[in-house]
Design an enzyme around this catalytic site. Structure first.
Site, PDB file in Angstrom:
ATOM      1  N   PRO A  80      11.194  -4.894   3.381  1.00 28.39           N
ATOM      2  CA  PRO A  80      12.284  -5.854   3.169  1.00 28.39           C
ATOM      3  C   PRO A  80      12.591  -6.601   4.473  1.00 28.39           C
ATOM      4  O   PRO A  80      12.716  -5.980   5.524  1.00 28.39           O
ATOM      5  CB  PRO A  80      13.469  -4.977   2.757  1.00 28.39           C
ATOM      6  CG  PRO A  80      12.891  -3.668   2.365  1.00 28.39           C
ATOM      7  CD  PRO A  80      11.613  -3.516   3.141  1.00 28.39           C
ATOM      8  N   GLU A  81      12.651  -7.922   4.387  1.00 28.56           N
ATOM      9  CA  GLU A  81      12.944  -8.754   5.551  1.00 28.56           C
ATOM     10  C   GLU A  81      14.360  -9.321   5.396  1.00 28.56           C
ATOM     11  O   GLU A  81      15.063  -8.956   4.458  1.00 28.56           O
ATOM     12  CB  GLU A  81      11.876  -9.856   5.678  1.00 28.56           C
ATOM     13  CG  GLU A  81      10.471  -9.257   5.807  1.00 28.56           C
ATOM     14  CD  GLU A  81       9.367 -10.314   5.905  1.00 28.56           C
ATOM     15  OE1 GLU A  81       9.618 -11.406   6.428  1.00 28.56           O
ATOM     16  OE2 GLU A  81       8.242 -10.017   5.451  1.00 28.56           O
TER      17      GLU A  81
ATOM     18  N   HIS B 110      13.082  11.325  -4.767  1.00 30.30           N
ATOM     19  CA  HIS B 110      13.069  10.355  -3.667  1.00 30.30           C
ATOM     20  C   HIS B 110      14.452   9.848  -3.254  1.00 30.30           C
ATOM     21  O   HIS B 110      14.552   8.926  -2.453  1.00 30.30           O
ATOM     22  CB  HIS B 110      12.158   9.159  -3.962  1.00 30.30           C
ATOM     23  CG  HIS B 110      10.741   9.547  -4.200  1.00 30.30           C
ATOM     24  ND1 HIS B 110      10.030  10.351  -3.340  1.00 30.30           N
ATOM     25  CD2 HIS B 110       9.893   9.247  -5.224  1.00 30.30           C
ATOM     26  CE1 HIS B 110       8.810  10.518  -3.811  1.00 30.30           C
ATOM     27  NE2 HIS B 110       8.703   9.880  -4.950  1.00 30.30           N
TER      28      HIS B 110
ATOM     29  N   ARG C  32       8.621   6.425   1.098  1.00 30.09           N
ATOM     30  CA  ARG C  32       7.773   6.519   2.286  1.00 30.09           C
ATOM     31  C   ARG C  32       8.509   7.020   3.516  1.00 30.09           C
ATOM     32  O   ARG C  32       7.905   7.245   4.556  1.00 30.09           O
ATOM     33  CB  ARG C  32       7.103   5.165   2.537  1.00 30.09           C
ATOM     34  CG  ARG C  32       6.108   4.854   1.422  1.00 30.09           C
ATOM     35  CD  ARG C  32       5.622   3.428   1.491  1.00 30.09           C
ATOM     36  NE  ARG C  32       4.754   3.198   2.631  1.00 30.09           N
ATOM     37  CZ  ARG C  32       4.224   2.028   2.926  1.00 30.09           C
ATOM     38  NH1 ARG C  32       4.478   0.984   2.173  1.00 30.09           N
ATOM     39  NH2 ARG C  32       3.450   1.900   3.959  1.00 30.09           N
TER      40      ARG C  32
ATOM     41  N   ARG D 246       4.244 -16.773  27.485  1.00 28.50           N
ATOM     42  CA  ARG D 246       3.857 -15.560  26.747  1.00 28.50           C
ATOM     43  C   ARG D 246       2.438 -15.713  26.203  1.00 28.50           C
ATOM     44  O   ARG D 246       2.085 -16.738  25.629  1.00 28.50           O
ATOM     45  CB  ARG D 246       4.818 -15.287  25.566  1.00 28.50           C
ATOM     46  CG  ARG D 246       6.274 -15.132  25.962  1.00 28.50           C
ATOM     47  CD  ARG D 246       6.590 -13.837  26.676  1.00 28.50           C
ATOM     48  NE  ARG D 246       6.364 -12.637  25.888  1.00 28.50           N
ATOM     49  CZ  ARG D 246       7.299 -11.999  25.189  1.00 28.50           C
ATOM     50  NH1 ARG D 246       8.525 -12.481  25.118  1.00 28.50           N
ATOM     51  NH2 ARG D 246       7.016 -10.872  24.548  1.00 28.50           N
TER      52      ARG D 246
END
Ligand SMILES: [Zn+2]
Length: 264
Positions: A2-3, A93, A111, A144
């Site tokens: 999830p972002e 879970h 996970r 960079r």
């Protein structure tokens, strides 16, 4: 994973459903899941009323007056709202439950990369017009040598971007994901910054992305719709009509998809 748009979708639901409700119970099912403070100190939240839920990058915080509790979904964690009471019944879970008056919030994590508690890490600016300025990008990326995609996904550079939204923003700005960040021209950086703002805004408007392998669902169990609008992520042919390629060298441990015709 999830972002920002997925986490913001969760935040909005939780803030709307749970603000003003009193916390009645905490059921810790897997103590190893928690970062400091230890699970026992979480119980100080019981009896407190939820002020709101806040978000920074991909991290949520339950705010109850002066107290707060950090929640991070990790790779595939899911927060589920239910009208059933919290209890001692084992649910597969389910790592953690917070009971509220009339609602229960369950944290599922197959996970186990998610977490509850602990401090917030240091973040770069949020991808909003006010915070993510073209000047900031220019000075931060100057010199960079790391690839632009790796730095876009570095939470200390910009908060909240991951694989999906970084991939889409690079396509929209015509920048190859492997290019050294310091070599990107000011005009391209401005395009990139606008593309980031656009994809994040679209992601939030469409209530996140729900892909096969990373099946995000909001706390009601509803999928997002951004995946129907992606230009290249998870596709073989881009929205531009070209066949897509993948970088041979992985970026942030995965090969990066790009359009060899549109991204230079
Ligand atoms: Zn193309």
């Amino acid at each position: 994973m999830p972002e920002l748009p997925e986490v913001e979708t969760v935040r909005r639901v939780l803030a709307q459903e749970l603000s003003g409700r009193r916390i009645t119970s905490l059921v810790v099912r897997r103590p190893t899941f928690y970062r400091p403070p230890p699970p026992s100190s979480l119980h100080g939240l019981i009896g407190k009323t939820v002020t709101t839920f806040s978000r920074r990058g991909k991290f949520l915080s339950l705010v109850a007056g002066a107290r707060s509790l950090v929640l991070h979904l990790g790779m595939s964690g899911r927060l589920v709202l239910t009208n059933r009471p919290a209890g001692n019944r084992t649910i597969k879970h389910c790592r953690f439950e917070i009971g509220f008056e009339g609602k229960t919030l369950r944290f599922f994590d197959t996970r186990r990369f998610g977490r509850v508690g602990g401090p917030l890490p240091k973040f770069g600016p949020e991808p909003t017009a006010k915070d993510l300025t073209p000047d900031y990008l220019r000075t931060t990326l100057k010199g960079r040598t790391a690839s632009i995609k790796a730095l876009l996904m570095d939470q200390g550079v910009i908060a909240g971007l991951g694989n999906i939204y970084a991939t889409e923003a690079l396509f929209r700005s015509g920048i190859h994901p492997s290019r050294p960040a310091g070599k990107i021209k000011p005009l391209e950086l401005e395009k990139l910054r606008n593309a980031i703002l656009f994809v994040i805004k679209e992601g939030i408007r469409l209530r996140g992305s729900t892909l096969n392998d990373e099946a995000f669902l909001d706390p009601y169990g509803n999928p997002g719709a951004f995946q129907k609008h992606v230009a290249i992520y998870g596709r073989k042919e881009g929205a531009c009509g070209h066949t897509l390629s993948k970088t041979k060298r992985p970026i942030a441990s995965r090969s990066a998809v790009y359009c060899p015709s549109c991204q230079k």
